[in-house]
Scaffold this motif. Structure first.
Motif, PDB file in Angstrom:
ATOM      1  N   LEU A 183       0.885  -1.162   0.000  1.00  0.00           N
ATOM      2  CA  LEU A 183       0.000   0.000   0.000  1.00  0.00           C
ATOM      3  C   LEU A 183       0.921   1.209   0.000  1.00  0.00           C
ATOM      4  O   LEU A 183       1.785   1.331   0.869  1.00  0.00           O
ATOM      5  N   GLU A 236       1.156   5.371  -0.048  1.00  0.00           N
ATOM      6  CA  GLU A 236       0.417   6.639   0.068  1.00  0.00           C
ATOM      7  C   GLU A 236       1.166   7.762  -0.637  1.00  0.00           C
ATOM      8  O   GLU A 236       2.357   7.962  -0.418  1.00  0.00           O
ATOM      9  N   VAL A 239     -11.405  -3.214  -2.413  1.00  0.00           N
ATOM     10  CA  VAL A 239      -9.936  -3.217  -2.516  1.00  0.00           C
ATOM     11  C   VAL A 239      -9.431  -4.617  -2.182  1.00  0.00           C
ATOM     12  O   VAL A 239      -8.594  -5.199  -2.896  1.00  0.00           O
ATOM     13  N   MET A 259      -7.354  -7.122  -4.693  1.00  0.00           N
ATOM     14  CA  MET A 259      -5.995  -7.580  -4.382  1.00  0.00           C
ATOM     15  C   MET A 259      -5.967  -9.103  -4.230  1.00  0.00           C
ATOM     16  O   MET A 259      -5.031  -9.764  -4.677  1.00  0.00           O
ATOM     17  N   ALA A 274      -1.340  -1.125  -4.348  1.00  0.00           N
ATOM     18  CA  ALA A 274      -2.450  -0.174  -4.246  1.00  0.00           C
ATOM     19  C   ALA A 274      -1.863   1.191  -3.957  1.00  0.00           C
ATOM     20  O   ALA A 274      -1.091   1.370  -3.017  1.00  0.00           O
ATOM     21  N   ILE A 333      -2.711   4.881  -2.766  1.00  0.00           N
ATOM     22  CA  ILE A 333      -3.788   5.580  -2.069  1.00  0.00           C
ATOM     23  C   ILE A 333      -3.408   7.055  -1.881  1.00  0.00           C
ATOM     24  O   ILE A 333      -2.304   7.368  -1.428  1.00  0.00           O
ATOM     25  N   ILE A 373      -4.472   5.085   5.156  1.00  0.00           N
ATOM     26  CA  ILE A 373      -3.696   3.905   4.757  1.00  0.00           C
ATOM     27  C   ILE A 373      -3.590   2.876   5.899  1.00  0.00           C
ATOM     28  O   ILE A 373      -3.658   1.671   5.674  1.00  0.00           O
ATOM     29  N   LEU A 413      -6.755   0.925   6.177  1.00  0.00           N
ATOM     30  CA  LEU A 413      -6.847  -0.039   5.077  1.00  0.00           C
ATOM     31  C   LEU A 413      -5.962  -1.249   5.361  1.00  0.00           C
ATOM     32  O   LEU A 413      -6.375  -2.398   5.156  1.00  0.00           O
ATOM     33  N   LEU A 414      -4.756  -0.979   5.879  1.00  0.00           N
ATOM     34  CA  LEU A 414      -3.835  -2.075   6.187  1.00  0.00           C
ATOM     35  C   LEU A 414      -4.474  -3.028   7.205  1.00  0.00           C
ATOM     36  O   LEU A 414      -4.455  -4.252   7.027  1.00  0.00           O
ATOM     37  N   ILE A 447       1.379  -8.102   3.486  1.00  0.00           N
ATOM     38  CA  ILE A 447       1.207  -6.693   3.073  1.00  0.00           C
ATOM     39  C   ILE A 447       2.189  -5.771   3.790  1.00  0.00           C
ATOM     40  O   ILE A 447       2.420  -5.910   4.989  1.00  0.00           O
ATOM     41  N   LEU A 449       3.478  -1.411   3.955  1.00  0.00           N
ATOM     42  CA  LEU A 449       2.948  -0.059   3.728  1.00  0.00           C
ATOM     43  C   LEU A 449       4.102   0.939   3.570  1.00  0.00           C
ATOM     44  O   LEU A 449       5.092   0.862   4.292  1.00  0.00           O
TER      45      LEU A 449
END
Ligand code: ADP
Ligand code: F6P
Length: 318
Positions: free
Chosen positions: A162, A164, A198, A202, A215, A217, A225, A228-229, A241, A243
């Motif tokens: 992810l 940002e 989302v 994924m 992704a 964002i 973010i 979402l994580l 995942i 970030l």
């Protein structure tokens, strides 16, 4: 005349300062550099600039005049103080290089009788009346560089990332970097899929045999973010995942050829228009031309992202 850079710095601001100063000097006009934007204006922090003052800055990020955000200038009293400072130095026109907030400040100067021409500079690309603002192209290239690197490690580990990106309330940087960096999902303030979707996209990338999922964002998206994580970690996507928040790395760096050219053209054009008594405008890029836009429009109208880019992103991310 005087020139200032205001709001968030953007790569190419220096190229614009250089163009403004050298064009003014070419027409035998004295040009003051106001340091630290409206804050410096209120403190009378301005000095006459020579051609040598802008030597060797064309390729540099940031701004030699520095920039600032200032609340006092938003008040009528602050603006009167600003006018007084300009009068003290015999300044008859100002060129403001900055984002939409800075251009609102420019309009305030116009209202109290100082002719102003604005130059759009902000990595967000959220200013109405110009297809590109100074700094956008460089920021986009910086993001793509990071995205390419992150993809290398994502693929090696079978991971999802992810990422940002900046943009305040505008999804331009996220959408364009998503398309050009090959992201699986793009989340913008203007168009954000539900977190459930989302997860589906994924997870689907995993099932279809992709070795990574990315992704992008936007910082102004309706959910953050970290949220979402946490949400995705509770789903079983297949990918582990990670970030990454790119943050202010997106604001620095040497301007690209595109940004140097845009800043140079806008700087020359802004001074020439001001000399021709054309003011209360911003200069904007329309097709291949630099055109005037009423400051009123530039600061009140919304710049929309073409729906075509969203359509493209949808087609290409599968
Ligand atoms: P940007 O120009 O990058 O959008 P800001 O929105 O922070 O950045 O605006 C930069 C500065 O412009 C503000 O700190 C303030 O000094 C000035 N400014 C913003 N809005 C106004 C306004 N309505 N009137 C006068 N000055 C303003
Ligand atoms: O407007 C440029 C920008 O970098 C935005 O993308 C971001 O939201 C904001 O400025 C960050 O501001 P600051 O540098 O004050 O943290």
């Amino acid at each position: 005349i005087a020139v200032m850079t205001s709001g968030g710095d953007a790569p190419g601001m220096n190229a614009a300062i250089r163009a403004v100063v050298r064009t003014a000097l070419h027409y035998k006009i004295d040009v003051y550099g106001i340091r630290q934007a409206y804050a410096g204006l209120l403190n009378g922090d301005m000095h006459l600039m020579t051609s040598r003052d802008v030597s060797g800055i064309l390729q540099k990020g940031g701004t030699i005049l520095q920039t600032a955000r200032n609340e006092e200038f938003k008040t009528a009293q602050g603006q009167r103080k600003g006018l007084r400072r300009l009068n003290e130095n015999g300044i008859e026109g100002v060129i403001v290089i900055g984002g939409d907030g800075s251009l609102r400040g420019a309009m305030a100067l116009e209202r109290i009788g100082i002719p102003v021409v604005g130059i759009p500079a902000s990595i967000d690309n959220d200013i109405f009346g110009t297809s590109m603002s100074i700094g956008v192209d460089t920021a986009l290239n910086t993001i793509l560089d990071a995205l390419d690197r992150l993809r290398d490690t994502a693929t090696s580990h079978n991971r999802a990332f992810l990422i940002e990106v900046m943009g305040r309330n505008c999804g331009y940087l996220a959408l364009m970097s998503g398309i050009l960096g090959g992201a699986e999902v793009v989340i913008t303030p203007e168009k954000a899929p539900a977190m459930e979707d989302v997860a589906m996209q994924m997870g689907d990338a995993y099932i279809r045999g992709k070795s990574h999922a990315i992704a992008v964002i936007a910082e102004g998206a309706p959910y953050k973010i970290n949220e979402l994580l946490e949400f995705l970690n509770n789903k079983n996507l297949g990918f582990e995942i990670r970030l990454t928040i790119l943050g202010h790395t997106q604001r620095g760096g040497n301007p690209t050829a595109f940004d140097r050219l845009l800043a140079t053209r806008m700087g020359v054009n802004a001074v020439e228009r001001l000399c021709d008594n054309e003011h209360n405008i911003m200069v904007g890029l329309n097709g291949r031309e630099i055109v005037p836009i009423a400051l009123e429009d530039a600061t009140t109208k919304e710049r929309e992202i073409s729906a075509d880019y969203y359509r493209m992103e949808h087609i290409l991310s599968r």
